[in-house]
Design an enzyme around this catalytic site. Sequence first.
Site, PDB file in Angstrom:
ATOM      1  N   TYR A   1       0.801  -1.042   0.153  1.00 36.93           N
ATOM      2  CA  TYR A   1      -0.023  -0.030  -0.060  1.00 36.93           C
ATOM      3  C   TYR A   1       0.837   1.188  -0.046  1.00 36.93           C
ATOM      4  CZ  TYR A   1      -3.353   3.789   1.670  1.00 36.93           C
ATOM      5  OH  TYR A   1      -4.115   4.635   1.852  1.00 36.93           O
TER       6      TYR A   1
ATOM      7  N   ASP B   1       9.224   2.695  -0.236  1.00 37.56           N
ATOM      8  CA  ASP B   1       8.391   3.427   0.712  1.00 37.56           C
ATOM      9  C   ASP B   1       8.388   2.949   2.122  1.00 37.56           C
ATOM     10  OD1 ASP B   1       6.171   4.498   2.047  1.00 37.56           O
ATOM     11  OD2 ASP B   1       4.560   3.672   0.467  1.00 37.56           O
TER      12      ASP B   1
ATOM     13  N   LYS C   1       4.026   8.549   9.215  1.00 36.73           N
ATOM     14  CA  LYS C   1       4.013   8.326  10.578  1.00 36.73           C
ATOM     15  C   LYS C   1       5.220   8.702  11.643  1.00 36.73           C
ATOM     16  CE  LYS C   1       1.672   4.248   8.315  1.00 36.73           C
ATOM     17  NZ  LYS C   1       0.116   4.338   8.880  1.00 36.73           N
TER      18      LYS C   1
HETATM   19  N1  PLP Z   1       2.648   4.128   2.272  1.00 34.25           N
HETATM   20  C1  PLP Z   1       2.699   3.245   3.435  1.00 34.25           C
HETATM   21  C2  PLP Z   1       3.764   2.148   3.254  1.00 34.25           C
HETATM   22  C3  PLP Z   1       1.840   3.378   4.213  1.00 34.25           C
HETATM   23  O1  PLP Z   1       1.686   2.471   5.137  1.00 34.25           O
HETATM   24  C4  PLP Z   1       0.907   4.307   4.392  1.00 34.25           C
HETATM   25  C5  PLP Z   1      -0.086   4.545   5.265  1.00 34.25           C
HETATM   26  O2  PLP Z   1      -0.471   3.316   6.005  1.00 34.25           O
HETATM   27  C6  PLP Z   1       0.948   5.532   3.147  1.00 34.25           C
HETATM   28  C7  PLP Z   1       1.972   5.129   2.307  1.00 34.25           C
HETATM   29  C8  PLP Z   1       0.141   6.456   3.217  1.00 34.25           C
HETATM   30  O3  PLP Z   1       0.480   7.309   4.398  1.00 34.25           O
HETATM   31  P1  PLP Z   1      -0.612   8.372   4.816  1.00 34.25           P
HETATM   32  O4  PLP Z   1      -1.724   7.487   5.300  1.00 34.25           O
HETATM   33  O5  PLP Z   1      -0.091   9.072   5.801  1.00 34.25           O
HETATM   34  O6  PLP Z   1      -1.290   9.135   3.911  1.00 34.25           O
END
Ligand code: PLP
Length: 421
Positions: free
Chosen positions: A141, A236, A264
């Site tokens: 994700y 990511d 986060k």
């Molecule tokens: N990338 C990863 C690996 C994530 O776990 C998340 C959120 O859970 C995101 C991107 C998106 O982050 P946000 O919820 O702060 O937009």
Amino acid sequence: MNNQELFLKSKTKVPGGVHSPVRAFKGMSMAPRFVKQANGAYFTDIEDKQFIDFCMSFGPLILGHQNEEVKGQLHQALDRGWTYGTCEPYSLDLAEFLIEKINFIDQVRFVNSGTEAVMTALRLARGVTGRSKIIKFNGCYHGHVDSMLIKAGSGLAGTAESSSKGVPNSIADDTLILELADLKIVREVFEREGEHIAALIIEPLPANNGLLIQEQSYLEGLKQLCEEFGALLIFDEVISGFRMGFGGMAEKTGINPDIVTYGKVIGGGLPVGALGARKEIMDHLAPIGGVYQAGTLSANPLAMVAGLATLKQLTSDVYQQLEEQTQKVINLLNQFAQTHANGQFADIKFYRQGSLFWSASSTTINRACDIPATISDNFNPLFSELLNRGIYLAPSAYEVGFCSMAHDDSVIADLKKRLGL
Ligand code: PLP
């Protein structure tokens, strides 16, 4: 009002009653808990029931709720005002701290969420390479960026169609989606379309659709393929950054991505995302380069201060302690799952990576397509049972659990008691 009444009211004002879908307790036969307040490893809901929190806002709160140092810094920051829309020294302090510790980034840009960080990283990769396509993996994700909301299409390996209404298939056409843990198929796609591929994006520890641990050799292979075909490697690390050790999976594997995204933990619980890379890549971003990106509240001073106050506490001892405490947590949860109600939950096993944990039937699931279709049927009753006992997991079989520094031995003893062990 109780949780049920608040949820009914919320549904009249907010789509589905929530501001982010996973909060909706979908598939659970109960209303979400409305949190009144939180402290340490606990939150208390509107009905004054107290829970041990293993969701921790889905990861940012690695030090627990209301960490004293973070709170103190935030109080001081409030007295200086909370947004300026111009340059300030606080984001520079955080940028310097990061760059000093993470050896493959020369520069960082702060945004407001993980989604924004990924969106910018993808645009940057396209701007740098002049190519349009992105490889993404099923089960990873990357936020709700249009081009990342896709599922496998019915054409050649890699082809995609959108997985969300509102995302045109023309956008999905530029994303190539593959199963994890299979280097051969990545090579095939690079050989077929390499000249169009700007970047490969991966959660190096996929933790949004279960915990799909990837082999070191696989991650190294991805790096080599990106180098061979002139694509950028994007890690990511929105979940894994500052969680799997300070430098996240990049540090743990020794693999340097071309671009890294964070979120986060980097904001200590306030809204922050970030992307980092070498200077020659970051120079493509506006105002120097032609890749546009901007934000009214980017590098918000409160968020910068909370982030720095959090990151400064993350020593190697902290990571060791987090791992030890998480191991104690999953030992207890496993003991409960094995023994409760004559083995009602005996098919469920908890396992962990660092301070993240997941419940599944096997520790060897490393592709989304191998997650059993029955996983929610097993997990949902366990979730309810734990909730009744004042133990809060993220409300979905596909989400991981998070431990924090506030989950100390007194919390472990309380967990044991709540589990009746
Ligand atoms: N990338 C990863 C690996 C994530 O776990 C998340 C959120 O859970 C995101 C991107 C998106 O982050 P946000 O919820 O702060 O937009």
